[in-house]
Design an enzyme around this catalytic site. Structure first.
Site, PDB file in Angstrom:
ATOM      1  N   GLU A 345      -5.413   4.571   4.070  1.00  0.00           N
ATOM      2  CA  GLU A 345      -5.187   3.860   2.805  1.00  0.00           C
ATOM      3  C   GLU A 345      -6.462   3.739   1.978  1.00  0.00           C
ATOM      4  O   GLU A 345      -6.701   2.736   1.295  1.00  0.00           O
ATOM      5  CB  GLU A 345      -4.552   2.489   3.091  1.00  0.00           C
ATOM      6  CG  GLU A 345      -3.208   2.636   3.791  1.00  0.00           C
ATOM      7  CD  GLU A 345      -2.614   1.310   4.262  1.00  0.00           C
ATOM      8  OE1 GLU A 345      -3.237   0.259   4.024  1.00  0.00           O
ATOM      9  OE2 GLU A 345      -1.525   1.338   4.860  1.00  0.00           O
ATOM     10  N   GLU A 449       4.883   7.457   8.648  1.00  0.00           N
ATOM     11  CA  GLU A 449       5.253   6.090   9.035  1.00  0.00           C
ATOM     12  C   GLU A 449       6.595   5.702   8.418  1.00  0.00           C
ATOM     13  O   GLU A 449       6.728   4.634   7.811  1.00  0.00           O
ATOM     14  CB  GLU A 449       4.164   5.094   8.592  1.00  0.00           C
ATOM     15  CG  GLU A 449       2.773   5.390   9.129  1.00  0.00           C
ATOM     16  CD  GLU A 449       1.733   4.363   8.694  1.00  0.00           C
ATOM     17  OE1 GLU A 449       2.139   3.265   8.256  1.00  0.00           O
ATOM     18  OE2 GLU A 449       0.537   4.660   8.792  1.00  0.00           O
TER      19      GLU A 449
END
Length: 578
Positions: A345, A449
């Protein structure tokens, strides 16, 4: 391999990659052009339902939107386009009124340019329920950039296409504008067509006797023993002590990601005191069960998920800790993983860049690569395919800029695109267009994910997302974020606490079976041939014939692979002697 007692038997098996089967629908155009071109290409689908898509009929069909002025222009090369000038608000541009049909999928594309510098330009659709983003691009002056996106019509009714940019000092120019509608049945046909082309190959089996004569009416049975497309689920250390969890997990999945156990706060909760007990044991468990592991993660740029002790370090102390972390975890697991999520991220959070400089991400990638040179290193982000917010930090446009930043920073090793896929209500056309755009880089793409937060339609939406990802030619694997915990999973479980499938688990089992975990049987024809289109993966073939004793079969393992990994034809000879 079992031998016939009285028969000599020769089996000739060859695999040949063919083009996909034709389907009764307008084919989807997966192409995306990354380069900024001197002249735009022709509109996809001839413009679809857009009136005057190439602006060669003046301004027919187009109107001023907001307080903008619009005009038709012709470049010195003779290209005709539309320009929005005298803009004061982000939405000041040009527009066209359209009609959307409920339940249809729409794919959108256009070529954009701005009059000066660079500016993000977004394509928007105004409907009675509000405005919806279809896609965005960082447009430049002096050349044309392709914008590609999509949307789902949730209600039938009027809509108005317009463009917006926060940079009101620049003009917006557009050409080759296209909006093409597809029914959901047509959309599924695109998936089928792509699967036939990129996930399957035609396998032909020729059975002959010892003298080379074809054997008709031989019974052929094929069973996939390993899938060529990785579909897996995240797991945690509870699998080490819960036999029910292990018995449910291991027959299904050949790839996984550890939930928390490899992350920095887990392996070094106190500075200088490392503990790899859990990830070591989990890796041994996976290796013993033929499950590949993605390394997740080396760093996480969100400061809330740094070790608490690391948050108070000075920049020089942090650099030492970063280098020590790389040397510790990467050396420990080098060569044992199929991927590393290097800086999780990084586009949403900039902790390391703020502390150590803009080029630190490329530097970290290089240091990891120096230790583990054969493993693909991934960026890993959320809201790239889930969110239609043009300002999201990890939008497809920003993701491409981050890739360019890492490459220009000096990292030239293997690089992968990780798309987390935490969906609420999926916008499947936007998802496909975003992957088209990222896939144009040629880099491997994984959904890393995947989960669905929308409870009432969780199983339905999960199936939509998995089918779309599996069918896309640029996607190389999928991991769902569904590690089981007795108190509940992160956002989506596949089983209850007794390891009985929930509806989401039933979806996964259905797709695993559909995508190859099944058996197929038939008989050879008069020429001794049997053929079938098979998903890529490992197979076991068994053959019997009336002339053989009842207990005698010939068995052989083989692999079906894509043309990217093998020659177009592979020949395997199997001879059975008494």
């Amino acid at each position: 391999m079992m031998m016939g007692e009285k028969n000599n038997f020769l089996l000739l098996l060859f695999c040949q990659l063919l083009l996909g089967l034709a389907v009764d629908a307008l084919s989807y155009d997966y192409n995306f052009v990354l380069e900024c071109l001197g002249n735009p290409l022709k509109p996809q689908y001839g413009g679809g339902i857009v009136v005057n898509p190439e602006l060669d009929q003046g301004l027919k069909g187009w109107n001023a939107f907001g307080d903008s002025k619009i005009e038709q222009r012709i470049s010195k090369e003779g290209n005709i386009f539309i320009a929005a000038i005298h803009r004061h608000q982000p939405h000041d541009s040009f527009s066209q009124k359209l009609y959307l049909e409920k339940g249809k999928f729409y794919t959108f594309s256009a070529w954009l340019q701005v009059s000066q510098g660079k500016a993000k330009v977004s394509a928007m659709f105004k409907t009675p329920s509000g405005s919806e983003l279809a896609g965005s691009v960082v447009a430049e002056s002096g050349c044309w950039s392709m914008l590609k996106g999509g949307l789902t019509a949730h209600a039938s009714g009027p809509a108005e296409l317009y463009f917006e940019s926060k940079n009101t000092s620049t003009e917006i120019w557009a050409d080759s504008i296209s909006l093409q509608s597809f029914t959901q049945e047509q959309w599924r046909s695109h998936q089928h067509q792509s699967i036939e082309k990129v996930r399957k190959s035609l396998v032909k089996i020729l059975a002959v006797d010892a003298k080379g004569n074809p054997l008709a009416n031989a019974t052929v049975s094929l069973a996939q023993t390993g899938s060529g497309f990785p579909l897996g689920s995240e797991l945690n250390h509870l699998i080490l002590t819960n036999p029910g969890y292990a018995q449910w997990f291991t027959p299904r999945f050949r790839v996984t990601t550890f939930e928390y156990e490899m992350k920095w706060p887990s392996t070094e909760p106190s500075q200088g005191k490392e503990n790899y007990t859990w990830p070591d044991a989990m890796l041994r468990f996976c290796q013993s069960n033929n499950i590949q592991v993605r390394g997740h993660n080396i760093f996480w740029s969100n400061p809330n998920y740094l070790p608490q002790w690391a948050r108070s370090l000075s920049p020089s102390e942090l650099q030492v800790a970063v280098d020590r972390r790389i040397n510790s975890i990467v050396r420990r697991y080098a060569g044992q993983l199929i991927a590393w999520d290097v800086d999780n991220e990084d586009m949403h959070f900039h902790y390391f860049e703020n502390a150590l400089g803009k080029n630190v991400t490329a530097s970290i990638f290089n240091k990891v690569h120096q230790i583990d040179s054969k493993t693909t290193l991934f960026l890993n982000e959320f809201n790239t395919i889930e969110s239609t917010n043009a300002n999201d930090a990890a939008s497809p446009a920003n993701y491409l800029q981050k890739i360019q930043q890492i490459r220009s920073g000096g990292y030239n090793g293997p690089l992968g695109i990780g798309l987390q896929g935490h969906f609420d209500t999926p916008n499947i056309p936007y998802m496909r267009a975003s992957i088209d755009r990222l896939g144009a880089t040629g880099l491997p793409i994984w959904l890393t994910e995947v989960d669905i937060s929308q409870r009432p339609n969780q199983a339905v939406y999960l199936e939509q997302v998995l089918r779309e990802a599996h069918a896309h030619p640029s996607v190389k694997g999928i991991v769902m974020w569904t590690a089981w915990r007795p108190q509940g999973c992160y956002r989506m479980c596949l089983t209850d606490n007794n390891f009985k499938n929930l509806p989401t688990g039933d979806v996964v089992d259905k797709l695993l079976k559909e995508w190859g975990q099944s058996t197929l049987s038939g008989t050879t024809d008069s020429n001794g041939q049997f053929q079938a289109r098979l998903f890529h993966g490992d197979y076991k073939v068994t053959i019997s014939h009336p002339s053989m004793p009842d207990s005698s079969v010939v068995a052989r393992n083989f692999e079906v692979v894509s043309s990217e990994k093998s020659e177009q034809k592979t020949v395997i000879h199997v001879k059975v002697s008494p």
